[in-house]
Design a protein around this motif. Structure first.
Motif, PDB file in Angstrom:
ATOM      1  N   THR A 210      42.764 -68.465 -72.864  1.00 27.35           N
ATOM      2  CA  THR A 210      42.985 -67.176 -71.950  1.00 27.35           C
ATOM      3  C   THR A 210      43.910 -66.272 -72.578  1.00 27.35           C
ATOM      4  O   THR A 210      45.047 -66.684 -72.508  1.00 27.35           O
ATOM      5  CB  THR A 210      42.949 -67.821 -70.539  1.00 27.35           C
ATOM      6  N   ASP A 211      43.492 -65.060 -72.862  1.00 27.19           N
ATOM      7  CA  ASP A 211      44.651 -64.107 -73.425  1.00 27.19           C
ATOM      8  C   ASP A 211      44.979 -63.141 -72.320  1.00 27.19           C
ATOM      9  O   ASP A 211      44.088 -62.647 -71.560  1.00 27.19           O
ATOM     10  CB  ASP A 211      43.814 -63.184 -74.602  1.00 27.19           C
ATOM     11  N   LEU A 212      46.329 -63.045 -72.119  1.00 23.38           N
ATOM     12  CA  LEU A 212      46.899 -62.378 -71.109  1.00 23.38           C
ATOM     13  C   LEU A 212      46.891 -60.689 -71.522  1.00 23.38           C
ATOM     14  O   LEU A 212      47.009 -60.026 -70.746  1.00 23.38           O
ATOM     15  CB  LEU A 212      48.374 -62.663 -70.895  1.00 23.38           C
ATOM     16  N   TYR A 213      46.307 -60.559 -72.772  1.00 20.94           N
ATOM     17  CA  TYR A 213      46.171 -59.380 -73.233  1.00 20.94           C
ATOM     18  C   TYR A 213      45.160 -58.491 -72.161  1.00 20.94           C
ATOM     19  O   TYR A 213      45.494 -57.376 -71.889  1.00 20.94           O
ATOM     20  CB  TYR A 213      46.114 -58.974 -74.561  1.00 20.94           C
ATOM     21  N   ASN A 214      44.244 -59.108 -72.099  1.00 17.60           N
ATOM     22  CA  ASN A 214      42.952 -58.145 -71.272  1.00 17.60           C
ATOM     23  C   ASN A 214      43.546 -58.017 -69.729  1.00 17.60           C
ATOM     24  O   ASN A 214      43.399 -56.902 -69.186  1.00 17.60           O
ATOM     25  CB  ASN A 214      41.781 -59.319 -71.296  1.00 17.60           C
ATOM     26  N   LEU A 215      44.539 -58.878 -69.216  1.00 15.35           N
ATOM     27  CA  LEU A 215      44.799 -58.792 -67.762  1.00 15.35           C
ATOM     28  C   LEU A 215      45.927 -57.580 -68.048  1.00 15.35           C
ATOM     29  O   LEU A 215      45.857 -56.926 -66.892  1.00 15.35           O
ATOM     30  CB  LEU A 215      45.429 -60.075 -67.352  1.00 15.35           C
ATOM     31  N   THR A 216      46.718 -57.631 -68.921  1.00 16.70           N
ATOM     32  CA  THR A 216      47.671 -56.440 -69.066  1.00 16.70           C
ATOM     33  C   THR A 216      47.051 -55.079 -69.256  1.00 16.70           C
ATOM     34  O   THR A 216      47.316 -54.126 -68.556  1.00 16.70           O
ATOM     35  CB  THR A 216      48.554 -56.383 -70.236  1.00 16.70           C
ATOM     36  N   PRO A 227      39.796 -59.551 -65.564  1.00 15.25           N
ATOM     37  CA  PRO A 227      39.607 -60.925 -66.181  1.00 15.25           C
ATOM     38  C   PRO A 227      39.893 -62.126 -65.144  1.00 15.25           C
ATOM     39  O   PRO A 227      41.083 -62.538 -65.099  1.00 15.25           O
ATOM     40  CB  PRO A 227      40.673 -60.839 -67.119  1.00 15.25           C
ATOM     41  N   TYR A 228      38.751 -62.377 -64.335  1.00 14.44           N
ATOM     42  CA  TYR A 228      38.822 -63.466 -63.447  1.00 14.44           C
ATOM     43  C   TYR A 228      39.539 -64.832 -63.857  1.00 14.44           C
ATOM     44  O   TYR A 228      40.101 -65.574 -63.056  1.00 14.44           O
ATOM     45  CB  TYR A 228      37.716 -63.508 -62.659  1.00 14.44           C
ATOM     46  N   GLU A 229      39.172 -65.100 -65.061  1.00 11.97           N
ATOM     47  CA  GLU A 229      39.479 -66.527 -65.516  1.00 11.97           C
ATOM     48  C   GLU A 229      40.869 -66.529 -65.815  1.00 11.97           C
ATOM     49  O   GLU A 229      41.752 -67.708 -65.421  1.00 11.97           O
ATOM     50  CB  GLU A 229      38.854 -66.591 -66.916  1.00 11.97           C
ATOM     51  N   THR A 230      41.668 -65.391 -66.226  1.00 11.61           N
ATOM     52  CA  THR A 230      43.241 -65.450 -66.566  1.00 11.61           C
ATOM     53  C   THR A 230      43.802 -65.486 -64.955  1.00 11.61           C
ATOM     54  O   THR A 230      44.832 -66.199 -64.890  1.00 11.61           O
ATOM     55  CB  THR A 230      43.500 -63.983 -67.139  1.00 11.61           C
ATOM     56  N   ILE A 231      43.427 -64.704 -63.932  1.00  7.90           N
ATOM     57  CA  ILE A 231      43.947 -64.825 -62.786  1.00  7.90           C
ATOM     58  C   ILE A 231      43.593 -66.203 -62.048  1.00  7.90           C
ATOM     59  O   ILE A 231      44.718 -66.755 -61.372  1.00  7.90           O
ATOM     60  CB  ILE A 231      43.142 -63.707 -61.827  1.00  7.90           C
ATOM     61  N   GLN A 232      42.406 -66.813 -62.184  1.00 13.08           N
ATOM     62  CA  GLN A 232      42.387 -68.097 -61.802  1.00 13.08           C
ATOM     63  C   GLN A 232      43.252 -69.087 -62.367  1.00 13.08           C
ATOM     64  O   GLN A 232      43.820 -69.957 -61.903  1.00 13.08           O
ATOM     65  CB  GLN A 232      40.785 -68.649 -61.970  1.00 13.08           C
ATOM     66  N   LEU A 285      50.453 -57.592 -60.638  1.00 14.01           N
ATOM     67  CA  LEU A 285      50.012 -58.775 -59.982  1.00 14.01           C
ATOM     68  C   LEU A 285      51.129 -59.094 -58.906  1.00 14.01           C
ATOM     69  O   LEU A 285      52.354 -58.872 -59.145  1.00 14.01           O
ATOM     70  CB  LEU A 285      49.953 -59.951 -61.062  1.00 14.01           C
ATOM     71  N   THR A 286      50.475 -59.509 -57.835  1.00 11.86           N
ATOM     72  CA  THR A 286      51.348 -59.872 -56.621  1.00 11.86           C
ATOM     73  C   THR A 286      50.670 -61.116 -56.128  1.00 11.86           C
ATOM     74  O   THR A 286      49.666 -61.292 -56.256  1.00 11.86           O
ATOM     75  CB  THR A 286      51.244 -58.688 -55.605  1.00 11.86           C
ATOM     76  N   LEU A 287      51.845 -61.863 -55.323  1.00 11.04           N
ATOM     77  CA  LEU A 287      51.325 -62.975 -54.943  1.00 11.04           C
ATOM     78  C   LEU A 287      51.271 -62.879 -53.074  1.00 11.04           C
ATOM     79  O   LEU A 287      52.088 -62.525 -52.544  1.00 11.04           O
ATOM     80  CB  LEU A 287      52.394 -64.038 -54.978  1.00 11.04           C
ATOM     81  N   ASN A 288      50.117 -63.094 -52.708  1.00  7.95           N
ATOM     82  CA  ASN A 288      49.785 -62.510 -51.231  1.00  7.95           C
ATOM     83  C   ASN A 288      50.232 -63.967 -50.682  1.00  7.95           C
ATOM     84  O   ASN A 288      49.506 -64.677 -50.805  1.00  7.95           O
ATOM     85  CB  ASN A 288      48.348 -62.107 -50.914  1.00  7.95           C
TER      86      ASN A 288
END
Length: 360
Positions: A210-216, A227-232, A285-288
């Motif tokens: 899982t690459d964090l670049y796509n999330l950024t 990128p749901y896999e990265t968030i998961q 990104l936030t933690l709810n």
């Protein structure tokens, strides 16, 4: 939610009369249009095609051809502009501007901004020869093989079939043997100790990186696909520690340390807990986190539960009516057995017709 409504424009030709092109033999003769009749506007390409045809009576009118062509072009452009890059494409709407009137205030929300280290996450598939104590097995595996086989990494386990690490493990596939010792209060002799030890096989196999670049890029609105896999993977990592310390129910965690329970009646009470989930927002990104409550059974003996809530006397056998009531109330409830000197956890599946003294 704002809803937009599209509009479609078009041209309507006059319904009084239409001017057809003259036959080919008179093509060079000038044509005079009366001032009272509006001549339709025809593109040069269509006019040339109509003028070069030899069967004028069978040709559609220039106004009809023009309207159909324009409608097809508009429909095609609208389709191309509205098509997303994929079915999961999500893009935050552009903010037109910031308000300038009134007075600025601060609003507190149950969202806490996260900062993620720039390290790739590795996803591994996990296969365990048991489905009941998976978390205990993985915790024991980390204790036994963390330094020797896991490159001193602490994996995050989702409790089912996925495991995530920050960085790669020194293997692509490996089978581990884990010995789990039950926490019993029986005798400490060698024979009892052997009975309490259970052996499991755990297979860990590399699945994906899982690459964090796509999330950024998604948070910077440079990419449409979320990128749901990265968030998961990040969500599993943040849930790993609470899952070991609290009671897990869905996405919420409960414990007596989070607040005193309250009675609900019928042998149940509510526990206080909290809910957590990672959300992508416009600020990152936030933690709810939110408060949560859930009903649990009172931690009392089963016989005390039946006597208290069903008003039954165990000096006589249960009737079929009472047995069905108890079965409905306790079916699927986890209980602990300690009559043999060992503590075992089981689920209630039913209530027997015969009393315990008549069972062999």
């Amino acid at each position: 939610m704002l809803r937009g409504r599209g509009s479609r424009g078009g041209r309507t030709a006059g319904s009084s009369s239409l001017v057809h092109p003259p036959p080919p033999s008179y093509a060079s003769a000038p044509v005079t249009v009366p001032p009272s009749v509006a001549a339709p506007i025809v593109p040069p390409s269509i006019a040339a095609s109509v003028a070069s045809s030899s069967s004028a009576p069978n040709l559609p009118s220039p106004a009809t051809v023009s309207i159909e062509t324009l409608s097809a072009e508009v429909k095609q452009k609208a389709t191309l502009q509205s098509a997303p890059s994929s079915q999961k494409a999500i893009r935050f709407p552009n903010r037109p501007d910031y308000g300038r009137l009134g007075r600025k205030i601060q609003v507190r929300a149950n969202h806490f901004q996260l900062q993620v280290a720039d390290r790739d996450l590795h996803h591994y598939d996990v296969k365990i020869t048991s489905k009941k104590v998976c978390r205990d097995i993985i915790n024991q595996l980390v204790k036994m093989y963390r330094e020797s086989q896991l490159d001193n990494r602490i994996p995050a386990y989702d409790g089912r079939k996925s495991l995530f690490t920050a960085g790669p493990l020194p293997f692509t596939s490996k089978v581990f043997v884990v010995v789990l010792t039950d926490d019993n209060r029986g005798s400490s002799s060698d024979s009892d100790r052997k009975k309490r030890e259970r052996e499991f096989k755990v297979t860990i196999k590399f699945a994906s990186k899982t690459d964090l670049y796509n999330l950024t890029q998604f948070l910077r609105r440079m990419q449409l696909d979320c990128p749901y896999e990265t968030i998961q993977a990040l969500d599993v990592a943040l849930r790993a520690t609470p899952s070991e310390n609290y009671i897990v129910a869905g996405r919420s965690f409960f414990s007596l340390s989070l607040g005193q329970p309250g009675p609900l009646g019928g042998g149940t009470e509510y526990y206080r807990g909290f809910y957590q989930s990672i959300r992508p927002t416009q600020i990152g990104l936030t933690l709810n986190i939110d408060v949560s409550s859930r009903a649990f059974y009172e931690p009392i003996l089963v016989t005390d539960f039946v006597s208290k809530h069903f008003k039954l006397n165990f000096s006589r056998p249960l009737s079929d009516q009472d047995r069905v009531k108890i079965k409905k109330a306790l079916r699927g409830v986890k209980v602990k057995l300690s009559h043999s000197g060992k503590i075992r956890s089981c689920k209630v599946t039913g209530v027997s017709r015969e009393p315990l003294r008549d069972l062999t």
